[in-house]
Write a protein that holds these residues in place. Structure first.
Motif, PDB file in Angstrom:
ATOM      1  N   ASP A  83      68.591  27.451  35.079  1.00  0.00           N
ATOM      2  CA  ASP A  83      68.323  28.090  33.794  1.00  0.00           C
ATOM      3  C   ASP A  83      67.198  27.388  33.038  1.00  0.00           C
ATOM      4  OD1 ASP A  83      70.326  29.906  34.273  1.00  0.00           O
ATOM      5  OD2 ASP A  83      71.803  28.940  32.976  1.00  0.00           O
ATOM      6  N   GLN A  84      66.974  26.114  33.362  1.00  0.00           N
ATOM      7  CA  GLN A  84      65.885  25.358  32.747  1.00  0.00           C
ATOM      8  C   GLN A  84      64.539  25.624  33.415  1.00  0.00           C
ATOM      9  OE1 GLN A  84      66.058  23.050  30.008  1.00  0.00           O
ATOM     10  NE2 GLN A  84      67.962  24.176  29.766  1.00  0.00           N
ATOM     11  N   GLY A  85      64.554  26.486  34.434  1.00  0.00           N
ATOM     12  CA  GLY A  85      63.319  26.831  35.125  1.00  0.00           C
ATOM     13  C   GLY A  85      62.903  25.827  36.174  1.00  0.00           C
ATOM     14  N   ILE A  86      63.830  24.955  36.584  1.00  0.00           N
ATOM     15  CA  ILE A  86      63.531  23.942  37.599  1.00  0.00           C
ATOM     16  C   ILE A  86      63.758  24.539  38.990  1.00  0.00           C
ATOM     17  CG2 ILE A  86      64.218  21.697  38.533  1.00  0.00           C
ATOM     18  CD1 ILE A  86      65.155  20.989  35.673  1.00  0.00           C
ATOM     19  N   GLU A  87      62.811  24.359  39.883  1.00  0.00           N
ATOM     20  CA  GLU A  87      62.985  24.798  41.269  1.00  0.00           C
ATOM     21  C   GLU A  87      63.919  23.824  41.984  1.00  0.00           C
ATOM     22  OE1 GLU A  87      59.256  25.422  43.294  1.00  0.00           O
ATOM     23  OE2 GLU A  87      58.301  26.132  41.450  1.00  0.00           O
ATOM     24  N   LEU A  88      64.826  24.362  42.773  1.00  0.00           N
ATOM     25  CA  LEU A  88      65.793  23.551  43.494  1.00  0.00           C
ATOM     26  C   LEU A  88      65.605  23.711  44.998  1.00  0.00           C
ATOM     27  CD1 LEU A  88      69.012  24.377  41.409  1.00  0.00           C
ATOM     28  CD2 LEU A  88      67.480  22.414  41.150  1.00  0.00           C
ATOM     29  N   GLY A  89      65.726  22.607  45.720  1.00  0.00           N
ATOM     30  CA  GLY A  89      65.615  22.640  47.174  1.00  0.00           C
ATOM     31  C   GLY A  89      66.649  21.739  47.811  1.00  0.00           C
ATOM     32  N   VAL A  90      67.100  22.107  48.984  1.00  0.00           N
ATOM     33  CA  VAL A  90      67.981  21.241  49.778  1.00  0.00           C
ATOM     34  C   VAL A  90      67.109  20.443  50.731  1.00  0.00           C
ATOM     35  CG1 VAL A  90      69.902  21.129  51.407  1.00  0.00           C
ATOM     36  CG2 VAL A  90      69.883  22.897  49.636  1.00  0.00           C
ATOM     37  N   LEU A  91      67.379  19.152  50.817  1.00  0.00           N
ATOM     38  CA  LEU A  91      66.625  18.260  51.705  1.00  0.00           C
ATOM     39  C   LEU A  91      67.644  17.416  52.444  1.00  0.00           C
ATOM     40  CD1 LEU A  91      64.072  16.940  52.757  1.00  0.00           C
ATOM     41  CD2 LEU A  91      63.818  15.761  50.582  1.00  0.00           C
ATOM     42  N   PHE A 137      68.867  27.903  45.643  1.00  0.00           N
ATOM     43  CA  PHE A 137      67.770  27.138  46.238  1.00  0.00           C
ATOM     44  C   PHE A 137      66.612  28.023  46.691  1.00  0.00           C
ATOM     45  CE2 PHE A 137      71.685  24.718  46.809  1.00  0.00           C
ATOM     46  CZ  PHE A 137      71.321  23.541  46.155  1.00  0.00           C
ATOM     47  N   THR A 138      65.408  27.549  46.373  1.00  0.00           N
ATOM     48  CA  THR A 138      64.208  28.264  46.817  1.00  0.00           C
ATOM     49  C   THR A 138      63.648  27.675  48.098  1.00  0.00           C
ATOM     50  OG1 THR A 138      62.855  26.883  45.369  1.00  0.00           O
ATOM     51  CG2 THR A 138      63.587  28.979  44.488  1.00  0.00           C
ATOM     52  N   SER A 139      64.164  26.525  48.531  1.00  0.00           N
ATOM     53  CA  SER A 139      63.746  25.959  49.812  1.00  0.00           C
ATOM     54  C   SER A 139      64.888  25.188  50.441  1.00  0.00           C
ATOM     55  CB  SER A 139      62.536  25.024  49.642  1.00  0.00           C
ATOM     56  OG  SER A 139      62.928  23.784  49.062  1.00  0.00           O
ATOM     57  N   VAL A 140      64.892  25.158  51.744  1.00  0.00           N
ATOM     58  CA  VAL A 140      65.830  24.332  52.516  1.00  0.00           C
ATOM     59  C   VAL A 140      65.006  23.604  53.567  1.00  0.00           C
ATOM     60  CG1 VAL A 140      67.802  24.286  54.084  1.00  0.00           C
ATOM     61  CG2 VAL A 140      67.789  25.891  52.159  1.00  0.00           C
ATOM     62  N   THR A 141      65.065  22.281  53.556  1.00  0.00           N
ATOM     63  CA  THR A 141      64.326  21.470  54.526  1.00  0.00           C
ATOM     64  C   THR A 141      65.322  20.616  55.279  1.00  0.00           C
ATOM     65  OG1 THR A 141      62.431  21.378  53.011  1.00  0.00           O
ATOM     66  CG2 THR A 141      62.469  19.795  54.829  1.00  0.00           C
ATOM     67  N   ILE A 142      65.403  20.819  56.586  1.00  0.00           N
ATOM     68  CA  ILE A 142      66.361  20.061  57.404  1.00  0.00           C
ATOM     69  C   ILE A 142      65.616  19.276  58.487  1.00  0.00           C
ATOM     70  CG2 ILE A 142      68.364  21.533  56.991  1.00  0.00           C
ATOM     71  CD1 ILE A 142      67.766  23.031  59.541  1.00  0.00           C
ATOM     72  N   SER A 143      66.217  18.184  58.892  1.00  0.00           N
ATOM     73  CA  SER A 143      65.549  17.261  59.807  1.00  0.00           C
ATOM     74  C   SER A 143      65.233  17.887  61.156  1.00  0.00           C
ATOM     75  CB  SER A 143      66.402  16.004  60.008  1.00  0.00           C
ATOM     76  OG  SER A 143      67.672  16.322  60.560  1.00  0.00           O
ATOM     77  N   THR A 144      66.116  18.752  61.636  1.00  0.00           N
ATOM     78  CA  THR A 144      65.883  19.323  62.969  1.00  0.00           C
ATOM     79  C   THR A 144      64.661  20.230  62.991  1.00  0.00           C
ATOM     80  OG1 THR A 144      67.456  21.104  62.504  1.00  0.00           O
ATOM     81  CG2 THR A 144      68.296  19.163  63.659  1.00  0.00           C
ATOM     82  N   GLU A 145      64.384  20.915  61.887  1.00  0.00           N
ATOM     83  CA  GLU A 145      63.213  21.787  61.814  1.00  0.00           C
ATOM     84  C   GLU A 145      61.965  21.016  61.393  1.00  0.00           C
ATOM     85  OE1 GLU A 145      65.563  25.947  60.673  1.00  0.00           O
ATOM     86  OE2 GLU A 145      64.412  24.888  59.133  1.00  0.00           O
ATOM     87  N   ALA A 146      62.160  19.956  60.598  1.00  0.00           N
ATOM     88  CA  ALA A 146      61.020  19.164  60.129  1.00  0.00           C
ATOM     89  C   ALA A 146      60.470  18.237  61.203  1.00  0.00           C
ATOM     90  CB  ALA A 146      61.418  18.351  58.901  1.00  0.00           C
ATOM     91  N   GLY A 147      61.298  17.916  62.198  1.00  0.00           N
ATOM     92  CA  GLY A 147      60.878  16.977  63.229  1.00  0.00           C
ATOM     93  C   GLY A 147      60.911  15.544  62.762  1.00  0.00           C
ATOM     94  N   ALA A 148      61.553  15.294  61.630  1.00  0.00           N
ATOM     95  CA  ALA A 148      61.689  13.949  61.071  1.00  0.00           C
ATOM     96  C   ALA A 148      62.930  13.927  60.194  1.00  0.00           C
ATOM     97  CB  ALA A 148      60.460  13.556  60.259  1.00  0.00           C
ATOM     98  N   ALA A 149      63.581  12.773  60.131  1.00  0.00           N
ATOM     99  CA  ALA A 149      64.806  12.641  59.350  1.00  0.00           C
ATOM    100  C   ALA A 149      64.623  11.619  58.238  1.00  0.00           C
ATOM    101  CB  ALA A 149      65.970  12.225  60.266  1.00  0.00           C
ATOM    102  N   LYS A 150      65.316  11.848  57.119  1.00  0.00           N
ATOM    103  CA  LYS A 150      65.318  10.839  56.054  1.00  0.00           C
ATOM    104  C   LYS A 150      65.813   9.509  56.640  1.00  0.00           C
ATOM    105  CE  LYS A 150      68.127  13.345  53.600  1.00  0.00           C
ATOM    106  NZ  LYS A 150      69.024  13.843  52.525  1.00  0.00           N
ATOM    107  N   PRO A 151      65.235   8.389  56.249  1.00  0.00           N
ATOM    108  CA  PRO A 151      64.334   8.155  55.116  1.00  0.00           C
ATOM    109  C   PRO A 151      62.844   8.307  55.414  1.00  0.00           C
ATOM    110  CG  PRO A 151      64.941   6.066  56.073  1.00  0.00           C
ATOM    111  CD  PRO A 151      65.698   7.123  56.841  1.00  0.00           C
TER     112      PRO A 151
END
Length: 241
Positions: free
Chosen positions: A134-142, A162-176
């Protein structure tokens, strides 16, 4: 633990959130889920022992990221990654050979975690996500999760936040790794200084975000760290702006 120094906070343009342990958790335990499905295949096991052994096997596993592979290969690689952990878990507790068809068991287990049944949403999550939205902040899952996250978010009525979802298997890299954070930032055309990342892992979430210049926020619902700036016991405690 809210820090009084954080009472005046600049509103971010984007907030990224980890998934398991931040947005939702496992009902009872992973060991209990393993026990329930194993029982359907005639194998009796202790949920407590399975949970401890699973956790050790999970920590010992390589990162769940598959750099350089074709997108079409990812679902099978995810399946095999988790199957290896399940196999090691049951071999360690001496029950692997009790299954007449371990592959059939694991298929049911894997599909089970794609539904809402083993998960629960933390009660502070929906109202806080709605407030930020409601504050106009974009939210994403990482998240260091696999592609089952998409149906899980939908089943738990979280996907629309959520306007984006970023997961390690699709990114080819994992946090951290900074690479997965950078991929998430690119989706929002956002600089590190304009966003927050909230998660429950000191290394993967808090330190991983801060290393790239993102404001890291640690949510420790049960076992708070000590002396960590920007640490809270729920999303509800994070100061508003």
């Amino acid at each position: 633990m809210s820090n009084p120094q954080n009472s005046m906070i600049k509103k971010p343009r984007v907030i990224f959130l980890d998934a398991v342990g931040t947005l939702f958790g496992v009902r009872h335990s992973v060991g209990e889920a393993y026990r329930i499905i194993a029982d359907q295949f005639g194998v009796k096991a202790s949920a407590e022992i399975l949970d401890q052994v699973f956790f050790n096997c999970f920590l010992a596993a390589p990162s769940m990221a598959f750099p350089g592979v074709d997108a079409s290969e990812i679902p099978q690689l995810e399946f095999e990654w988790w199957k290896a952990i399940a196999e090691q878990t049951f071999k360690t507790v001496g029950l692997y050979n009790n299954f007449t068809d371990f592959s059939a068991f694991f298929q049911v287990l894997y599909s089970y975690f794609e539904t809402e049944k083993p998960w629960f949403v933390y009660p502070d999550v929906p109202p806080k996500l709605k407030y930020w939205q409601d504050q106009g902040i974009e939210l994403g899952v990482l998240s260091n999760f696999d592609s089952r996250l998409y149906p899980v978010l939908a089943a738990l009525d979280l996907a629309d936040f959520f306007t984006s979802v970023t997961i390690s298997t699709e990114a080819g890299a994992a946090k951290p790794s900074s690479e997965i954070f950078q991929i998430a930032l690119t989706k929002h055309q956002c600089s590190p200084q304009e966003c927050w990342h909230i998660g429950d892992s000191l290394k993967a979430d808090y330190q991983g975000a801060k290393a790239l210049g993102i404001r890291g926020i640690l949510v420790q619902r049960e076992f708070p760290q000590k002396g960590i700036l920007d640490e809270f016991e729920s999303l509800e405690q994070i100061p508003i702006f």
